[in-house]
Design a protein around this motif. Structure first.
Motif, PDB file in Angstrom:
ATOM      1  N   ARG A  70       0.831  -1.205   0.000  1.00 49.69           N
ATOM      2  CA  ARG A  70       0.000   0.000   0.000  1.00 49.69           C
ATOM      3  C   ARG A  70       0.868   1.259   0.000  1.00 49.69           C
ATOM      4  O   ARG A  70       1.779   1.396   0.819  1.00 49.69           O
ATOM      5  N   ALA A  71       0.554   2.157  -0.917  1.00 49.32           N
ATOM      6  CA  ALA A  71       1.182   3.485  -0.914  1.00 49.32           C
ATOM      7  C   ALA A  71       0.164   4.476  -0.373  1.00 49.32           C
ATOM      8  O   ALA A  71      -0.970   4.528  -0.847  1.00 49.32           O
ATOM      9  N   VAL A  72       0.570   5.230   0.637  1.00 53.56           N
ATOM     10  CA  VAL A  72      -0.296   6.260   1.194  1.00 53.56           C
ATOM     11  C   VAL A  72       0.287   7.624   0.842  1.00 53.56           C
ATOM     12  O   VAL A  72       1.492   7.859   0.988  1.00 53.56           O
ATOM     13  N   ILE A  73      -0.566   8.499   0.343  1.00 50.52           N
ATOM     14  CA  ILE A  73      -0.141   9.844  -0.044  1.00 50.52           C
ATOM     15  C   ILE A  73      -0.834  10.832   0.888  1.00 50.52           C
ATOM     16  O   ILE A  73      -2.064  10.796   1.033  1.00 50.52           O
ATOM     17  N   VAL A  74      -0.050  11.696   1.525  1.00 50.82           N
ATOM     18  CA  VAL A  74      -0.628  12.682   2.451  1.00 50.82           C
ATOM     19  C   VAL A  74      -0.712  14.035   1.761  1.00 50.82           C
ATOM     20  O   VAL A  74       0.315  14.606   1.381  1.00 50.82           O
ATOM     21  N   GLY A  75      -1.920  14.549   1.593  1.00 49.87           N
ATOM     22  CA  GLY A  75      -2.115  15.830   0.906  1.00 49.87           C
ATOM     23  C   GLY A  75      -2.629  15.580  -0.495  1.00 49.87           C
ATOM     24  O   GLY A  75      -1.958  14.921  -1.292  1.00 49.87           O
ATOM     25  N   ALA A  76      -3.840  16.051  -0.792  1.00 47.16           N
ATOM     26  CA  ALA A  76      -4.473  15.755  -2.079  1.00 47.16           C
ATOM     27  C   ALA A  76      -4.633  17.027  -2.891  1.00 47.16           C
ATOM     28  O   ALA A  76      -5.728  17.552  -3.066  1.00 47.16           O
ATOM     29  N   SER A  77      -3.494  17.534  -3.387  1.00 43.38           N
ATOM     30  CA  SER A  77      -3.554  18.700  -4.266  1.00 43.38           C
ATOM     31  C   SER A  77      -2.685  18.396  -5.486  1.00 43.38           C
ATOM     32  O   SER A  77      -2.632  17.251  -5.919  1.00 43.38           O
TER      33      SER A  77
END
Ligand SMILES: Cc1cc2nc3c(=O)[nH]c(=O)nc-3n(C[C@H](O)[C@H](O)[C@H](O)COP(=O)(O)OP(=O)(O)OC[C@H]3O[C@@H](n4cnc5c(N)ncnc54)[C@H](O)[C@@H]3O)c2cc1C
Ligand code: FES
Lengths: 405, 106
Positions: A5-12
């Motif tokens: 699983r890759a988690v990305i913090v911040g959705a811009s």
């Protein structure tokens, strides 16, 4: 083996690009994009331009459609990441849940620098970073009301232009002796000063804000000179600060941003970072730089996704930027840091199109192109591709009309 | 359903369904077509959405505008039917359109 699983913090800009690029790089595991704004990832640059001027809707600003994320199996999660536990490979969310990760991408961006003067908390004092900020501004920006913009940088000047389009009286207060002081040559500052005055904006330079005063709402801006400027609305645009607290409390190396290398790696091999929250040594400029622009966020995000996927893609693209004010379209190729000479093509004191080339020790390092897309494309390609320095003799010092456009 | 085909520089094809009113750049990015970045979000400011329209379609999709033309003018991969796809608002009537992508975007 279980699914990674890759988690990305911040959705811009950065986060959305990491997610999209992970799929292009062939990452077969899960992708979770965690963001604390309510809308789908959206374009930020139009906020101070068309969106503030009421010419576009938030739905139109979506970077990609909801179907895109569904088809690409990218899970969008609305939450704030509050803590990273690196030894366990988990992040804790504001919803009370926690989420395990194999790879983590920090795309936490930046926030507006706060004005620290008495009265800064008053109603009617705004910052401009998110769509929610602009919605608040628009609710009070009525034709004929008086807006004071604190800060004559790109965001401040674009805001002034959009508020003029909405029919407000606009004053821009700039602390230094000219607008865009931090980013352009005096000639370019003088041009934008002239354009805004022609459009009816009042610009005051060397204007230090000492306090904001009012009752329930802000009514005036008090300057250190003792003068006061009446205001129904104050918008502060005095720069941004990177959101590095999350990374710092997890023990990652920070230096005016989360420190990354040419492949977007942080000091933890399982964590990459991209966008406005990062800083990086750029060989071309011989220094550590924190860039604040969409193209760099995208470029770093692509490198970050490659790194997560076990591939190698270096961040090489030239930084560039654009700004729209009235009918003036500025495109900037490269960074002018350390320039010692400018060469002008066209007359910024008279025309509405010209280019300001920046040279260092006789070599081109950047160009501010005002309504001159050709010069921009020329400069960007040359700066990207030239293997040896480009000197004054090679600059296209002709006017657009000479080119037969 | 109207479909447009993107052909990459090395000949790979990507079909995408059109949504009336979107720009061709948005159609490409919403369908994960590689090779179209759309860095500026459709402002004709970056030149990373360059496509070359299949010549028979050129008249139907129309010519480039003034800003767009200047962005394309200095591009070495420019061809007579080059367009910036962010400046092309798609219509259902474009069903069957094919565009090629350059080797490099700006
Ligand atoms: C008004 C304005 C005009 C601009 N104009 C231009 C322009 O013309 N051209 C240009 O190139 N650039 C422009 N910029 C700059 C550009 O918008 C930024 O460079 C870009 O948005 C950076 O993207 P990012 O993803 O790194 O960060 P951001 O856009 O700051 O996004 C970070 C996101 O992460 C979220 N987040 C932060 N911490 C957490 C957490 N712990 N948990 C969950 N979510 C979190 C934030 O809420 C935010 O949504 C402009 C910026 C503004 C504000
Ligand atoms: S998306 Fe930037 S020019 Fe088309």
């Amino acid at each position: 083996m279980s699914v990674q699983r890759a988690v990305i913090v911040g959705a811009s800009h950065a986060g959305a690009q990491v997610a999209a690029s992970l799929r292009q790089e062939g990452w077969a595991g899960e992708v979770v994009l965690v963001g604390d704004e309510s809308a789908l990832p959206y374009q930020r640059p139009p906020l101070s331009k068309d969106y503030l001027a009421g010419k576009s809707t938030l739905a139109e600003l979506a970077i990609r459609s909801a179907e895109f994320y569904a088809r690409q199996e990218i899970r969008l999660l609305g939450a704030t990441v509050e803590r990273i536990d690196r030894s366990a490979g988990r992040v804790s969310l504001s919803t009370g849940e926690s989420l395990g990760y194999d790879k983590l991408a920090l795309c936490t961006g930046a926030r507006p620098r706060r004005l620290r003067v008495p009265g800064a908390h008053l109603a009617g004092v705004h910052y401009l970073r998110t769509a929610a900020d602009v919605d608040l501004i628009r609710a009070t920006a009525k034709p004929g009301s008086r807006a004071v913009v604190v800060g004559g940088g790109y965001v401040g000047l674009e805001t002034a232009a959009s508020l003029r389009a909405l029919g407000l009286d606009v004053t821009v207060l700039e602390a230094t002796e000219r607008v865009l002081e931090r980013v352009t040559a005096p000639e370019v500052s003088a041009f934008f000063d002239r354009i805004h005055r022609e459009e009816g904006v009042c610009i005051q330079t060397s204007a230090l804000v000492e306090a904001l005063a009012g009752d329930a709402r802000v009514r005036e801006v008090v300057l250190s000179s003792g003068e006061s400027v009446p205001a129904d609305l104050v918008i502060v645009g005095i720069g941004i600060e990177p959101n590095t607290e999350l990374a710092a409390s997890a023990g990652l190396v920070i230096d005016n941003g989360v420190v990354i290398d040419d492949r977007a790696r942080t000091s933890d091999p399982d964590i990459v970072a991209a966008g406005d929250c990062t800083s990086r040594d750029i060989a071309r400029y011989g220094s550590r730089v924190r860039l604040e622009c969409v193209p760099s966020a995208g470029e770093q995000a692509k490198a970050a996704a490659a790194t997560i996927s076990g591939k190698c893609r270096e961040i090489t693209a030239l930084p560039w930027f654009w700004s729209d004010q009235y009918d003036v379209k500025l495109q900037i190729a490269g960074l002018n840091t350390g320039y010692d000479e400018v060469v002008l093509s066209g007359d910024p004191n008279r025309d509405r199109d010209f280019t300001c080339f920046y040279l260092r020790q006789g070599e081109l390092i950047a160009a501010d192109c005002v309504n001159r897309p050709r010069d921009f494309v020329f400069s960007k390609r040359l700066l990207t591709q030239a293997t040896q320095g480009v000197g004054r003799a090679e600059l296209p010092l002709v006017t657009v009309s000479d080119l037969g456009a | 359903m109207a479909v447009v085909t993107f052909v990459s520089h090395d000949g790979e094809t990507h079909a995408a369904s059109l949504e009336e009113g979107q720009s061709l750049m948005q159609v490409a990015t919403n369908n994960a077509v590689p090779g179209i970045d759309g860095d500026c979000g459709g402002e004709a400011a970056c030149g990373t959405c360059h496509v070359i329209v299949d010549p028979p379609w050129s008249d139907r999709v129309g010519p480039s505008g003034a800003d767009e033309e200047q962005m394309l003018a200095m591009n070495p991969e420019r061809e007579p039917t080059s367009r910036l796809s962010c400046q092309m608002v798609v219509s259902e009537a474009w069903n069957g359109l094919t565009v090629r992508l350059p080797e490099f975007q700006m």
